[in-house]
Structure formats: structure tokens, C-alpha cells
Design an enzyme around this catalytic site. Structure first.
Site, PDB file in Angstrom:
ATOM      1  N   LYS A 123       0.839  -1.202   0.000  1.00 58.53           N
ATOM      2  CA  LYS A 123       0.000   0.000   0.000  1.00 58.53           C
ATOM      3  C   LYS A 123       0.872   1.249   0.000  1.00 58.53           C
ATOM      4  O   LYS A 123       0.583   2.233  -0.679  1.00 58.53           O
ATOM      5  CB  LYS A 123      -0.927  -0.001   1.219  1.00 58.53           C
ATOM      6  CG  LYS A 123      -2.139  -0.899   1.060  1.00 58.53           C
ATOM      7  CD  LYS A 123      -3.289  -0.363   1.874  1.00 58.53           C
ATOM      8  CE  LYS A 123      -4.576  -1.093   1.867  1.00 58.53           C
ATOM      9  NZ  LYS A 123      -4.955  -2.093   0.975  1.00 58.53           N
ATOM     10  N   LYS A 162      -3.687 -10.772  -7.292  1.00 63.33           N
ATOM     11  CA  LYS A 162      -4.578 -11.629  -6.520  1.00 63.33           C
ATOM     12  C   LYS A 162      -6.029 -11.169  -6.688  1.00 63.33           C
ATOM     13  O   LYS A 162      -6.273  -9.960  -6.795  1.00 63.33           O
ATOM     14  CB  LYS A 162      -4.106 -11.473  -5.075  1.00 63.33           C
ATOM     15  CG  LYS A 162      -4.839 -12.161  -4.019  1.00 63.33           C
ATOM     16  CD  LYS A 162      -4.235 -11.814  -2.667  1.00 63.33           C
ATOM     17  CE  LYS A 162      -4.736 -10.464  -2.184  1.00 63.33           C
ATOM     18  NZ  LYS A 162      -4.892 -10.295  -0.770  1.00 63.33           N
ATOM     19  N   LYS A 212     -10.952  -7.935  -2.799  1.00 62.31           N
ATOM     20  CA  LYS A 212     -12.155  -7.121  -2.589  1.00 62.31           C
ATOM     21  C   LYS A 212     -11.941  -5.703  -3.087  1.00 62.31           C
ATOM     22  O   LYS A 212     -12.885  -4.978  -3.341  1.00 62.31           O
ATOM     23  CB  LYS A 212     -12.484  -7.047  -1.089  1.00 62.31           C
ATOM     24  CG  LYS A 212     -12.819  -8.363  -0.460  1.00 62.31           C
ATOM     25  CD  LYS A 212     -12.920  -8.208   1.070  1.00 62.31           C
ATOM     26  CE  LYS A 212     -12.664  -9.498   1.786  1.00 62.31           C
ATOM     27  NZ  LYS A 212     -11.482  -9.452   2.669  1.00 62.31           N
TER      28      LYS A 212
HETATM   29  P1  TYM Z   1      -8.941 -11.459   4.333  1.00 60.79           P
HETATM   30  O1  TYM Z   1     -10.280 -10.981   4.767  1.00 60.79           O
HETATM   31  O2  TYM Z   1      -8.152 -10.585   3.417  1.00 60.79           O
HETATM   32  O3  TYM Z   1      -9.108 -12.867   3.642  1.00 60.79           O
HETATM   33  C1  TYM Z   1      -9.848 -13.917   4.257  1.00 60.79           C
HETATM   34  C2  TYM Z   1      -9.268 -15.248   3.854  1.00 60.79           C
HETATM   35  O4  TYM Z   1      -9.364 -15.413   2.426  1.00 60.79           O
HETATM   36  C3  TYM Z   1      -8.081 -15.710   1.888  1.00 60.79           C
HETATM   37  N1  TYM Z   1      -7.980 -15.077   0.552  1.00 60.79           N
HETATM   38  C4  TYM Z   1      -7.688 -15.745  -0.565  1.00 60.79           C
HETATM   39  N2  TYM Z   1      -7.431 -17.055  -0.800  1.00 60.79           N
HETATM   40  C5  TYM Z   1      -7.181 -17.421  -2.080  1.00 60.79           C
HETATM   41  N3  TYM Z   1      -7.170 -16.541  -3.112  1.00 60.79           N
HETATM   42  C6  TYM Z   1      -7.417 -15.225  -2.929  1.00 60.79           C
HETATM   43  N4  TYM Z   1      -7.420 -14.377  -3.943  1.00 60.79           N
HETATM   44  C7  TYM Z   1      -7.699 -14.764  -1.606  1.00 60.79           C
HETATM   45  N5  TYM Z   1      -7.982 -13.558  -1.066  1.00 60.79           N
HETATM   46  C8  TYM Z   1      -8.152 -13.762   0.248  1.00 60.79           C
HETATM   47  C9  TYM Z   1      -7.090 -15.090   2.860  1.00 60.79           C
HETATM   48  O5  TYM Z   1      -5.805 -15.667   2.751  1.00 60.79           O
HETATM   49  C10 TYM Z   1      -7.754 -15.370   4.183  1.00 60.79           C
HETATM   50  O6  TYM Z   1      -7.487 -16.679   4.642  1.00 60.79           O
HETATM   51  N6  TYM Z   1      -6.009 -10.615   8.284  1.00 60.79           N
HETATM   52  C11 TYM Z   1      -6.989 -11.526   7.737  1.00 60.79           C
HETATM   53  C12 TYM Z   1      -8.185 -11.710   8.644  1.00 60.79           C
HETATM   54  C13 TYM Z   1      -7.800 -12.148  10.014  1.00 60.79           C
HETATM   55  C14 TYM Z   1      -7.393 -13.454  10.403  1.00 60.79           C
HETATM   56  C15 TYM Z   1      -7.139 -13.376  11.805  1.00 60.79           C
HETATM   57  C16 TYM Z   1      -7.224 -14.650   9.703  1.00 60.79           C
HETATM   58  C17 TYM Z   1      -7.786 -11.354  11.112  1.00 60.79           C
HETATM   59  N7  TYM Z   1      -7.383 -12.089  12.201  1.00 60.79           N
HETATM   60  C18 TYM Z   1      -6.702 -14.502  12.533  1.00 60.79           C
HETATM   61  C19 TYM Z   1      -6.782 -15.768  10.434  1.00 60.79           C
HETATM   62  C20 TYM Z   1      -6.532 -15.689  11.819  1.00 60.79           C
HETATM   63  C21 TYM Z   1      -7.471 -10.949   6.408  1.00 60.79           C
HETATM   64  O7  TYM Z   1      -7.354  -9.777   6.158  1.00 60.79           O
HETATM   65  O8  TYM Z   1      -8.061 -11.872   5.584  1.00 60.79           O
END
Ligand code: TYM
Length: 331
Positions: A111, A193, A196
Site C-alpha cells: 500500500k 490476486k 475485494k
Molecule cells: P482477508 O479478509 O483478506 O481474507 C480472508 C481469507 O481469504 C483468503 N484469501 C484468498 N485465498 C485465495 N485466493 C485469494 N485471492 C484470496 N484472497 C483472500 C485469505 O488468505 C484469508 O485466509 N487478516 C486476515 C483476517 C484475520 C485473520 C485473523 C485470519 C484477522 N485475524 C486470525 C486468520 C486468523 C485478512 O485480512 O483476511
């Protein structure tokens, strides 16, 4: 029973990458593991949010957890802010995380490199909060997509550091990354990737996209001029991405089998078949989503989930605070 924990941050609508890389895995693990699946709403506000839209996205995220098959009788499902211990342990973790470590986290670095202005302090320190989200429940595994692996590794490092300093406080968790589908790429630009924050809206299939829109996005997905359906992420990233989507939505079907089925056929045929698989999955999820929204069960699920989560998180926070010398009463 081994314990597993993960979360999703609904800064927008959940998409196919979230489903394939994470949510569908939570569902398949819930019988075999004690599954804790939360909605990371504190993480959402690390970037600016419209309050009304955020509220809708949080609500949809819970509904989609359930619609995709998470069962509140098996899994603990809750909103992060309903368990205040996360934020408090998050602050403690932040004080045990080095700035050098946070500087290395690629999400913040990207970012910053994009020249985005007014990045928040919360965005910078969010991996420390994520460490707290995890460590407060002592999970054995953290199922995530590829992009979150670095954060789970940081979590391990900070946990090991604190265990060293204060005695055994935390279990050291392992990240669990799927073999296929850990990084679903954008349909319009397979070097990025699926995310969102896709501003063009063409590269990302949302779980609540109407089926016509989803099909159109797949039919116009970027491929190449080779005209061969072959799994070769380096030279054919677009085709390989579509193959990953197809494989993971059909029980991890081997790539060789997909290559064979489409040998000598054009990309048009192949894309239609991928669209069929995706639309069949979305149709199921969307039907269930509507039932869940209509049933009004969400409030009950969140209340019960939060109670259960709090009963695990509160004693752990207490233990940590005592170990680091922050409590003066004996209770
Ligand atoms: P977030 O919300 O960005 O993504 C949620 C989950 O989806 C997976 N993901 C993907 N997998 C495959 N291809 C993609 N294009 C793709 N985009 C997203 C992410 O790897 C994730 O598993 N920081 C985390 C949320 C979080 C969290 C935690 C996760 C907060 N605390 C504790 C695990 C444990 C996040 O921003 O995920």
C-alpha cells in the site's frame, strides 16, 4: 480434538478467492476439528469504511459463513468486537512486536509503495492484533490463503518470544495453506490476486454476484494466445487460474484430468465449463443465504458464539496479564 481458528475481514463483499482459499476449507474441517471462525470487524476499519456499508458487509459475511455450510452447532462463530479481549491482547501483542517486523509485512509495504496517502496506524499494527486473535484461543492450526501466511509466521515468532520471556503462555500454531486454490488470481489481470479492492470489478467474482454477471466475468477472463488448456502458472497464468478454480470447486480434481478433457478444444468451451461449475456453486450458496437472512437466526448465532468465545478468551487474557505483571489482585 485439535483446534483450528480463522477469520475473514469483510471490507467488501466476500469473493470466490475467500471462498476457495479459506471459507470452504473452514466448512470441510469443522467435523474433524474444533473450529473457531470469526468476523474480523476491527481489521475492517484499518482502511476507511462507510458505516452503513460496513454494517451490511458484516451481516452478509455472517450469513455467508452459514450459507457456505458452517454449522453453529459445530463451529464457534462470532464478531470480533463482541469479544473485547481481542483488542486488549492486541495491544499487549503490539508492545511485543518489533517495528522492524511490521515494516516487513507485505500488505502494508504494498500500500505504501502504491503511494496511498494517509495510511492509518491501525493498518500498520494490524498483524499484532491478528496475532492476538489467534493466540488467545491456543489453536493448533490456522487455515488461511497464501497471502496471510506471513502474518501467521509473525504470530509464531511473537508467541515464541513471549513464551521465552514469561514462561509458556501460548501454543505455537501452524498455518494451513491449501495445495490448490491458496491464491486465486484476478480474472482480468492474472498477475494480481483476486481481491475485494478490485476497482474494475471485472476480475473478482463475489459470492452474491448474480449468475449472469458471474458467467460474463468468466467468459471475458484474460487468457493467452496459445489456445491449449494446460496447467502452467508461469506461462499461462490466466488459464491456470481458471483451472485452479475448476479443480478446487470439483473436489480437487487433478489438473491432468482437466487438461485431458479439454485437449484439442478451444478456450470458449473450457470457460463455459468453468462458468458452469462456478455458477452451480454460487446458486447453492445464494439459495441458502436467502433462507438464512429470512430466518432471522443471525443474532442468536452471534450471541451464542460470542459467549463461547469469551469463555475461552477471558482466562487466557488473565493468564497473560498476570504473567507480565499487570495484575495486582490475586483473583
Ligand atoms: P482477508 O479478509 O483478506 O481474507 C480472508 C481469507 O481469504 C483468503 N484469501 C484468498 N485465498 C485465495 N485466493 C485469494 N485471492 C484470496 N484472497 C483472500 C485469505 O488468505 C484469508 O485466509 N487478516 C486476515 C483476517 C484475520 C485473520 C485473523 C485470519 C484477522 N485475524 C486470525 C486468520 C486468523 C485478512 O485480512 O483476511
Amino acid at each position: 480434538m485439535k483446534r483450528m481458528l480463522s477469520g475473514i475481514k469483510p471490507t467488501g463483499q466476500l469473493h470466490l478467492g475467500n471462498y476457495i482459499g479459506a471459507l470452504s476449507k473452514f466448512v470441510s474441517y469443522q467435523d474433524e476439528y474444533e473450529m473457531i471462525a470469526f468476523i474480523a470487524n476491527l481489521h475492517c476499519i484499518t482502511v476507511p469504511q462507510d458505516p452503513q456499508e460496513l454494517k451490511k458487509n458484516l451481516h452478509d459475511c455472517v450469513a455467508l459463513y452459514l450459507a457456505c455450510g458452517l454449522d453453529p452447532k459445530k463451529a464457534t462463530i462470532f464478531l470480533q468486537t463482541d469479544v473485547k479481549e481481542h483488542a486488549q491482547l492486541g495491544y499487549i501483542m503490539c508492545c511485543h512486536t518489533y517495528m522492524g517486523e511490521l515494516n516487513r509485512m507485505t500488505q502494508f509495504k504494498d500500500k505504501q509503495a502504491n503511494g496511498e496517502k494517509n495510511l492509518s496506524g491501525g493498518l500498520y499494527t494490524y498483524p499484532a492484533l491478528m496475532a492476538a486473535d489467534i493466540l488467545i484461543y491456543d489453536p493448533d492450526y490456522v487455515p488461511v490463503g497464501e497471502d496471510q501466511k506471513q502474518h501467521v509466521e509473525l504470530t509464531r515468532d511473537v508467541a515464541i518470544r513471549m513464551n521465552h520471556r514469561y514462561g509458556n503462555l501460548f501454543k505455537i500454531p501452524e498455518p494451513l495453506i491449501p495445495k490448490v486454490g491458496a491464491r486465486i488470481m484476478s480474472l482480468s489481470d492474472p498477475s494480481k490476486k483476486m481481491s475485494k479492492s478490485d476497482l474494475t470489478n471485472k476480475g473478482c467474482i463475489y459470492l452474491l454476484d448474480d449468475l449472469k454477471t458471474a458467467r460474463k466475468k468468466i467468459m471475458s477472463a484474460k487468457t493467452d494466445s496459445l489456445g491449449i488448456v494446460k496447467y502452467d502458472p508461469e506461462n499461462q497464468p490466466g488459464v491456470s487460474n481458471l483451472m485452479q478454480i475448476m479443480s478446487s470447486l470439483s473436489g480437487n480434481r487433478p489438473m491432468a484430468e482437466i487438461e485431458q478433457e479439454f485437449a484439442g478444444r478451444g478456450y470458449g468451451d473450457f470457460k463455459r465449463a468453468v462458468a458452469d461449475v462456478v455458477c452451480a456453486e454460487l446458486e447453492k450458496i445464494q439459495a441458502r443465504y436467502q433462507e438464512i437472512v429470512d430466518s432471522g437466526m443471525i443474532d442468536d448465532v452471534l450471541r451464542e458464539g460470542a459467549e463461547k468465545a469469551r469463555s475461552m478468551a477471558a482466562p487466557k487474557l488473565d493468564l497473560v496479564q498476570k504473567a507480565i505483571g499487570m495484575e495486582i489482585t490475586a483473583h
